[in-house]
Motif scaffolding. Sequence first.
Motif, mmCIF file in Angstrom:
data_model
loop_
_atom_site.group_PDB
_atom_site.id
_atom_site.type_symbol
_atom_site.label_atom_id
_atom_site.label_comp_id
_atom_site.label_asym_id
_atom_site.label_seq_id
_atom_site.Cartn_x
_atom_site.Cartn_y
_atom_site.Cartn_z
ATOM 1 N N GLU A 131 25.760 -8.428 102.052
ATOM 2 C CA GLU A 131 24.649 -8.096 101.156
ATOM 3 C C GLU A 131 25.206 -7.992 99.744
ATOM 4 O O GLU A 131 26.304 -8.477 99.458
ATOM 5 N N ASP A 132 24.457 -7.335 98.849
ATOM 6 C CA ASP A 132 24.948 -7.166 97.483
ATOM 7 C C ASP A 132 26.250 -6.378 97.469
ATOM 8 O O ASP A 132 27.147 -6.658 96.679
ATOM 9 N N GLY A 157 18.408 -22.605 99.894
ATOM 10 C CA GLY A 157 18.172 -21.239 99.445
ATOM 11 C C GLY A 157 19.416 -20.385 99.396
ATOM 12 O O GLY A 157 19.328 -19.161 99.230
ATOM 13 N N ASN A 159 23.164 -18.625 98.413
ATOM 14 C CA ASN A 159 23.714 -17.915 97.261
ATOM 15 C C ASN A 159 25.123 -17.440 97.623
ATOM 16 O O ASN A 159 25.342 -16.832 98.669
ATOM 17 N N TYR A 191 16.155 -21.297 95.521
ATOM 18 C CA TYR A 191 16.497 -19.902 95.782
ATOM 19 C C TYR A 191 15.220 -19.070 95.782
ATOM 20 O O TYR A 191 14.297 -19.296 94.981
ATOM 21 N N ALA A 192 15.162 -18.094 96.682
ATOM 22 C CA ALA A 192 13.921 -17.356 96.904
ATOM 23 C C ALA A 192 13.468 -16.562 95.688
ATOM 24 O O ALA A 192 12.265 -16.442 95.416
ATOM 25 N N ALA A 193 14.413 -16.018 94.928
ATOM 26 C CA ALA A 193 14.058 -15.205 93.765
ATOM 27 C C ALA A 193 14.099 -16.062 92.500
ATOM 28 O O ALA A 193 14.729 -17.121 92.448
ATOM 29 N N GLU A 194 13.404 -15.586 91.489
ATOM 30 C CA GLU A 194 13.434 -16.278 90.200
ATOM 31 C C GLU A 194 14.802 -16.064 89.537
ATOM 32 O O GLU A 194 15.318 -14.948 89.507
ATOM 33 N N VAL A 195 15.372 -17.123 89.018
ATOM 34 C CA VAL A 195 16.676 -17.028 88.382
ATOM 35 C C VAL A 195 16.621 -17.634 86.990
ATOM 36 O O VAL A 195 15.764 -18.477 86.674
ATOM 37 N N THR A 196 17.539 -17.202 86.146
ATOM 38 C CA THR A 196 17.680 -17.747 84.802
ATOM 39 C C THR A 196 18.901 -18.673 84.787
ATOM 40 O O THR A 196 19.709 -18.661 85.719
ATOM 41 N N GLN A 199 22.270 -17.493 85.888
ATOM 42 C CA GLN A 199 22.513 -17.213 87.304
ATOM 43 C C GLN A 199 22.625 -18.486 88.143
ATOM 44 O O GLN A 199 22.645 -18.408 89.362
ATOM 45 N N HIS A 280 26.752 -13.399 100.267
ATOM 46 C CA HIS A 280 25.576 -12.758 99.666
ATOM 47 C C HIS A 280 24.379 -12.825 100.602
ATOM 48 O O HIS A 280 23.233 -12.903 100.171
#
Length: 471
Positions: A131-132, A157, A159, A191-196, A199, A280
């Motif tokens: 995990e994180d 997806g 990371n 990737y499931a989350a929004e990234v900039t 990242q 991750h």
Amino acid sequence: MTSAVDPSAGSPLKHGVCSPAFQAGTQSPLSCLRCTIGPFPLSSVSVFWVLNILPLMRLLLPTLMLFALACQPAPSTTASPESASGPAEGEDGWIYLFDGGSLDAWKTYGQDNVSGWEVRDGIMVALGQGEDIGGDLVTRDTFGDFELELDWQIGPGGNSGVLYRVVDDPDTYEAVYFTGPEYQLLDDSAYAAEVTPLQMTGANYGMHVAQGATANPPGEWNHTRIRVEGNQVTHWLNGKVVVQYELGTPEWEALVAAGKWKDYPDYGRARTGHIALQDHGHEARFRQVRIRRLGRSLFNGQDLSGWKIHGTEKWYVEEGDLVCESGPDAAYGYLATEEHFKDMDLEVEFLQESDGNSGVFFRSSLEGTKITGWQAEVAPPDHDTGGIYESYGRGWLVQIPEEKEGFLRMGEWNRLRVRVVGDRVQTWLNGEPMVDFTDEKIGQAEGVIALQIHDGGGIKVRWRNLRVVAY
């Protein structure tokens, strides 16, 4: 080179005296017979040997052979530095942290074993259980300045990341990213989350965007290269430079203060640390993971900064080369580093313009021109270049066998490598292994690196590309 005239030197004859191994009782008595009769012209003593002793020796030879075998010491079981601390380093400096075999060079962060990772069909696989916080692997060894290469792939997806100069102290830092900058690995498109962009794949996570980065789709292999030298950091993705930055600059400090890392006071501060591979929560695969330490230059090509002259012989810079040349006194002279070294990997190139009677000292100390320590020989042909000699001590520790004398290229540039880690000493000449042995006394020492010019006059040697990796 050594000379019988110098109290720090031994006989210039290869077999003129009994070897230190014989004197120490670690060499067969039979092997030292050549020192008795091999190189010398016949004398009355020699004639006596030939007419009286040798016939008797023929009769006693079988008994002597059994005696010699019985007296041989058991082979050393002491592990070499590589086998004791990690994978072996090749002559070219590359260390395979994973080559399709075991995970012996790794451990889970904060543990002494590996969990959540496996080797599958020659591939290093993160099982996606992390995990994180937790689940990341770190190297058992640490690295300061280095070049790292690896192949990687992630699933849809996915990371992951590659972190460097990580401090392995879970009591102080919960995760590897508290201290180590990260080369991001991500399925940028799914990737499931929004990234900039900070990242996305190839970025220095949260700090520097990867410019022009093009990753292969999930399930296909990508190639990553990371180079860290001093404060200079470069990321490559599939052969293209995508990130370049400098640690510790005002710009870097401003980015730290303005972003995620403002709450992590030791982020990016370590000068040496572990390599980490991130789990991750997604399966990630790695192969052909290799690293090499980068040496720093001991000679700037312009002047003798960082060095000290001992004696009256000539040391100067000419056309970017460091030159040693006999002076009017034709005496011994040395050029020594101001810095002391213990464990190190040293490379130098030398060209013997005239005579070439010289040497490279390590873990040594100087009082005027009296040097105490160990010398990797640099000498004319057939005089043991690459061998190891102890100055003001035991003399020759290891000489070069006849079949290796041809590796020296007189009148051309030669490359000498001297690696000293703990009590183990290795040398290479033009890529050819010359000596490899252990010595307890060497293992206890540290000191300067020094270049020698021999006495006698008429000597001129050029040096360049003096680089050292200090462990």
